[in-house]
Write a protein that holds these residues in place. Structure first.
Motif, PDB file in Angstrom:
ATOM      1  N   GLU A   1       0.787  -1.027   0.065  1.00 39.34           N
ATOM      2  CA  GLU A   1       0.083  -0.037   0.040  1.00 39.34           C
ATOM      3  C   GLU A   1       0.911   1.131   0.118  1.00 39.34           C
ATOM      4  OE1 GLU A   1      -3.531   1.819   2.654  1.00 39.34           O
ATOM      5  OE2 GLU A   1      -3.668  -0.431   2.054  1.00 39.34           O
ATOM      6  N   LEU A   2       0.392   2.182  -0.612  1.00 34.66           N
ATOM      7  CA  LEU A   2       1.320   3.545  -0.713  1.00 34.66           C
ATOM      8  C   LEU A   2       1.041   4.331   0.383  1.00 34.66           C
ATOM      9  CD1 LEU A   2       0.666   4.380  -4.556  1.00 34.66           C
ATOM     10  CD2 LEU A   2       2.723   3.373  -3.467  1.00 34.66           C
ATOM     11  N   ASP A   3       2.038   4.885   0.861  1.00 34.00           N
ATOM     12  CA  ASP A   3       1.903   5.905   1.892  1.00 34.00           C
ATOM     13  C   ASP A   3       2.001   7.108   1.364  1.00 34.00           C
ATOM     14  OD1 ASP A   3       1.889   7.034   4.334  1.00 34.00           O
ATOM     15  OD2 ASP A   3       3.863   6.991   4.821  1.00 34.00           O
ATOM     16  N   ILE A   4       0.893   7.727   0.971  1.00 32.36           N
ATOM     17  CA  ILE A   4       1.182   9.236   0.195  1.00 32.36           C
ATOM     18  C   ILE A   4       0.124  10.116   1.106  1.00 32.36           C
ATOM     19  CG2 ILE A   4       1.752   8.248  -2.163  1.00 32.36           C
ATOM     20  CD1 ILE A   4      -1.102   8.237  -2.855  1.00 32.36           C
ATOM     21  N   ASP A   5       0.684  11.358   0.827  1.00 33.78           N
ATOM     22  CA  ASP A   5      -0.050  12.473   1.395  1.00 33.78           C
ATOM     23  C   ASP A   5      -1.426  12.696   0.399  1.00 33.78           C
ATOM     24  OD1 ASP A   5      -1.109  14.814   2.615  1.00 33.78           O
ATOM     25  OD2 ASP A   5       0.398  16.010   2.199  1.00 33.78           O
ATOM     26  N   VAL A   6      -2.586  12.637   0.788  1.00 33.49           N
ATOM     27  CA  VAL A   6      -3.741  12.738  -0.250  1.00 33.49           C
ATOM     28  C   VAL A   6      -3.917  14.262  -0.865  1.00 33.49           C
ATOM     29  CG1 VAL A   6      -5.488  13.559   1.600  1.00 33.49           C
ATOM     30  CG2 VAL A   6      -6.045  12.477  -0.381  1.00 33.49           C
ATOM     31  N   ASN A   7      -3.064  15.220  -0.019  1.00 36.02           N
ATOM     32  CA  ASN A   7      -3.084  16.663  -0.803  1.00 36.02           C
ATOM     33  C   ASN A   7      -2.137  16.693  -2.047  1.00 36.02           C
ATOM     34  OD1 ASN A   7      -4.591  17.623   1.279  1.00 36.02           O
ATOM     35  ND2 ASN A   7      -3.086  18.107   2.700  1.00 36.02           N
ATOM     36  N   ARG A   8      -1.571  15.973  -2.205  1.00 38.38           N
ATOM     37  CA  ARG A   8      -0.660  15.593  -3.680  1.00 38.38           C
ATOM     38  C   ARG A   8      -1.171  14.908  -4.711  1.00 38.38           C
ATOM     39  NH1 ARG A   8       4.338  12.776  -2.869  1.00 38.38           N
ATOM     40  NH2 ARG A   8       3.407  11.821  -1.282  1.00 38.38           N
ATOM     41  N   VAL A   9      -2.450  14.346  -4.269  1.00 36.58           N
ATOM     42  CA  VAL A   9      -3.130  13.553  -5.282  1.00 36.58           C
ATOM     43  C   VAL A   9      -4.241  14.194  -6.194  1.00 36.58           C
ATOM     44  CG1 VAL A   9      -4.366  11.350  -5.488  1.00 36.58           C
ATOM     45  CG2 VAL A   9      -2.500  11.437  -4.023  1.00 36.58           C
ATOM     46  N   PHE A  10      -4.337  13.966  -7.390  1.00 36.07           N
ATOM     47  CA  PHE A  10      -5.404  14.501  -8.015  1.00 36.07           C
ATOM     48  C   PHE A  10      -5.640  13.777  -9.295  1.00 36.07           C
ATOM     49  CE2 PHE A  10      -1.549  16.623  -9.796  1.00 36.07           C
ATOM     50  CZ  PHE A  10      -2.041  16.837 -11.224  1.00 36.07           C
ATOM     51  N   ARG A  11      -6.721  13.778  -9.847  1.00 39.31           N
ATOM     52  CA  ARG A  11      -7.182  12.847 -10.976  1.00 39.31           C
ATOM     53  C   ARG A  11      -7.708  13.812 -12.035  1.00 39.31           C
ATOM     54  NH1 ARG A  11     -10.864   8.205  -9.271  1.00 39.31           N
ATOM     55  NH2 ARG A  11      -8.712   7.597  -8.853  1.00 39.31           N
TER      56      ARG A  11
END
Length: 71
Positions: A1-11
């Motif tokens: 599972e990726l450990d990423i900051d949701v504020n860096r993700v966009f679609r």
């Protein structure tokens, strides 16, 4: 599972007229890069709208000169 900051993700969702919609998920290095990418994508979409407007308006013209900001 990726450990990423949701504020860096966009679609980006693409809805072509002749195909099924599809999407691409981007993960930016940081929030600044995300903001820059979103600005660049928005500018590209605006350029496409201007291009469609100009080519639709001058459909019978042999050449169309677009403003530098549209090119």
């Amino acid at each position: 599972e990726l450990d990423i900051d949701v504020n860096r993700v966009f679609r980006l969702i693409v809805e072509p007229h002749d195909q099924s919609p599809y999407s691409t998920t981007f993960i930016a290095n940081d929030e600044k890069h995300k903001s820059e990418w979103c600005t660049d994508i928005a500018q590209c979409l605006q350029n496409l709208r201007y291009t469609n407007l100009v080519t639709g308006t001058f459909r019978n013209a042999s050449t169309v000169i677009a403003p530098e900001s549209v090119k």
